[in-house]
Design an enzyme around this catalytic site. Sequence first.
Site, PDB file in Angstrom:
ATOM      1  N   HIS A   1       0.842  -1.206   0.000  1.00 19.17           N
ATOM      2  CA  HIS A   1       0.000   0.000   0.000  1.00 19.17           C
ATOM      3  C   HIS A   1       0.876   1.255   0.000  1.00 19.17           C
ATOM      4  O   HIS A   1       0.660   2.185  -0.804  1.00 19.17           O
ATOM      5  CB  HIS A   1      -0.905  -0.025   1.237  1.00 19.17           C
ATOM      6  N   GLU A   2       1.860   1.294   0.887  1.00 19.66           N
ATOM      7  CA  GLU A   2       2.721   2.470   0.992  1.00 19.66           C
ATOM      8  C   GLU A   2       3.669   2.581  -0.203  1.00 19.66           C
ATOM      9  O   GLU A   2       3.994   3.686  -0.653  1.00 19.66           O
ATOM     10  CB  GLU A   2       3.506   2.445   2.311  1.00 19.66           C
TER      11      GLU A   2
ATOM     12  N   ASP B   1      -4.871   7.375  -1.664  1.00 23.17           N
ATOM     13  CA  ASP B   1      -5.795   6.504  -0.946  1.00 23.17           C
ATOM     14  C   ASP B   1      -7.180   6.509  -1.590  1.00 23.17           C
ATOM     15  O   ASP B   1      -7.644   7.527  -2.106  1.00 23.17           O
ATOM     16  CB  ASP B   1      -5.913   6.942   0.517  1.00 23.17           C
TER      17      ASP B   1
END
Length: 922
Positions: A160-161, A171
């Site tokens: 995700h990061e 996001d």
Amino acid sequence: QRQVMEVIRSLLFLLSFQLLHVAKGSMVRLDENGYEDLVVAINPHVPEDPNIILNTMNMIKNASNYLFEMTKHRFFFKSVKIIIPKTWKKTTTYSRLKTESYDKADVIIANHYMKHVDDPYTLQYKECKEKGRYIHFTPNFLLNDNLTKVYGEKGRVFVHEWAHLRWGVFDEYSNDVPFYVSRNSKKASVEATSCPAGVTGRPIFVEYSGDKYESRLCRYDGQLYEKGCVFIPDIGQNISCSVMWMQHIPSIEFCDKTTHNSEAPNMQNKICNSKSTWEVIMESDDFRNSAAVNASAPPSETTFTLLQTQDRVVALVLDVSASMSESDRIGHLRIAAEDFLLRIIEIGSWAGIVTFDSDASEKAPLQQITNDAARQKLALSLPRVARGKTNICAGIRTGLKVIADKMTTTYGSEIVLLTDGEDRRMAACLALVKKSGAKIHTIALGPDAAKELEEFSKLTGGLMLSATDGATPSKLARTFGVITSGSGDISEQSLQLESRELIVQCSGWMNATVPVDTTVGNDTFFSISWSQSQPFFFLRDPKGKEYRSSDFTINKSNPKTARLSISGTAEVGDWQFCIKNVHTATQGISVTVTSRPASSGVPPVRTAVHMSRANTAFNPVVVYAEVSQGFLPVLGATVIATIETDGAAAVNLELLDNGAGADTIKDDGIYSRYFTSLQGTGRYSVKVHAHGRNTTTRLGSRQNRALYLPGYRENGKISINAPRPKFADKEIQAKLGSFSRISTSSLVVHTRKDSAPVYPPCRITDLHARIENNTIVLSWTAPGGDFDNGKADHYVIKSSENHLDLRNHFDRATSVNCSTLIPKEAGSEESFKIKTDNFVIEIDTIIYFAIRAVDHTKLISEVSNIAQVTWFIPKASVPLHYDDNNDSANITVSIAALCVAVVCTMVISTLYVLQKQKGRLD
């Protein structure tokens, strides 16, 4: 003919340079689908714990497998370097650093300034598709397995990061707008802000009291759920969900063009113009330069190298050729380099001095700075005379030799290379520089410094700096002032509180107020310089004590500079500098103030500035300034950028943190602005002054973070997690007093010679729509005529009942008459009222709006984000997708066991009330 030879020489140099690996900030490179040289750095204040290293390795190994699967067998992590702080024990398994450093790491492991805060996040402040700065994990996140309940498996969180950092996506959830009104189906309905649309779950309101809580279905206010309502997802979804929405769900991927939820009010849609994350990734250089691998698993396992930080080693390599006598450059160099040795370089560091003209010579061998006497001794070796020609490679070779003679290796060392001239033989030492493992920081002084000078910095990951000529040394001194240690130990670093230069008339006064806040005060230096003769001056501290010129030190070698060192910790408050020019004519006078943190346990307020060209149409220059305390953004500061280039007047810009124009995200501590006053090809230096007063500044929280899961539903049972720690008002109110910080950076700009740059208004990204008394009110931040500067000429507003039509076919949409709307100055708040008589309003009506700005030359901005208003009252009390066959409405207590009878009574009562109020119960 001479111009042709210059072009050929430059091309040959650049060709030699391109044959070598280039490091631009991050050193990560993609090789045969695998990311190599990913750098993870542990902060020196993190207590030693081998499990941090082990868990980091496991996280990235798992992330490699997830990444390979989620990118359709295209990317994985091949090699990783982990930087161990020198505060940890030395072992034979740790190698020496080369050009890697904490301040250029891709992943940082450090404690958060606020306790009990472990949100993983990515510092990401540029536009869509632009790389982020770094990923931040806390040691507790890596060590505490209980946090997987709220953040998900660590490898998934890393992916995700990584998508934030590498590909510039955002996001797909929203804490501010967790629900929205959708028209994905024929009728309007309330949906969770997610990707894809149609995820199943429950809208739940949770009230916490200590370690206990009560929960119920959310109440409906006629448009959306009540404030504080959260979405509790089903762990078992019938569709694959986006890793940028919720990395906890077992079946995850990147949303593509077919699955993307373009209606959701999230940052991905707002900043990336409603493109899916996979579409953005497909447009990246990584995707274009790779192909999918025909394998079910990554071709190789991730390998790790452990590196340990050593003492800082710096060689000053300074140009003393004849051109340095112009504009008193040699005098300014001596004062600025002396400031660097006396107040910037950290105690415990090693430093040496080399000068070069036609040849090079060692002026001071490498020696450790252990006290003030060692600093003074080194400063005596700084050059005073300028003569001869320029031989940059001779200086570099001698600088590396000075380092190797003492340290036996040049790995991990630094060279500060300053020159004002050209050298046609620079390409001869590129291979040596690459092999040395040293980092080269370059300072280009004046208008004629070698055009290829910055390539040394690009090759080694060093700083690229420049300074214009000035009446006093202040510009060059503040350039030296940003060359601090990259170890991550900010408690050792010198911070610039003030750097100001004015041309003062005869008998004129120059007054300066310099606030010293609670986070600084140790090793505080006040310095005043003048161009002709000594002015009258005195300094008054916050308690009224005065320091006269007799209290300052003036060295015979630098008779135009006076310095004062405050013993102990400087008084907190405003220090007043009063200076009168008693010279018979006008002269330049400058004031410089530096200090170090007051305590190693309290991080200081810091400012870092960055200037770059945006990877968008027109390639505008953007100035960014980060103002922070520890890892928390400082909000409410006033930030002024002063941009200079040779031969042109300085330009002042106020940088804003308003989420409009060049500023991507509001209230993230990143203050931004487009710079549209380019004066052609050349070097541009920027000084940023950030200051705040008691009543205006406060701390914020980081954005672009992995979603904290409030709870989940599995097999009909709802489990509620402990609440995410929140800051109390008294915690986030920055108790700093007034503060002031200075930072500087540079950028080399290449422009077309045949035309001056022309810019359209910037895209509006914060358009909002609401209904007030049967009137639609649109609001947004005004763009400028040139991006976010000046004023636009007029607006074009369109409406549609189809979201995609408005985005893709703006010109065909229904026009809104806004001829009476006159654009305001860039950054101002705009609003416009539209009568509902112009629309056919029925139940379930959703109207979408978008806007474009036009300048006086008819250049038009991109289509804004899309805002909506809704007229409808849904029939369902819980208008969300969920499977009610197994919905027992039981809530499992994960914080403390509650009485089953109380839970059942509460749930049944809530459902009964909802049934009576809404008329329908599924």
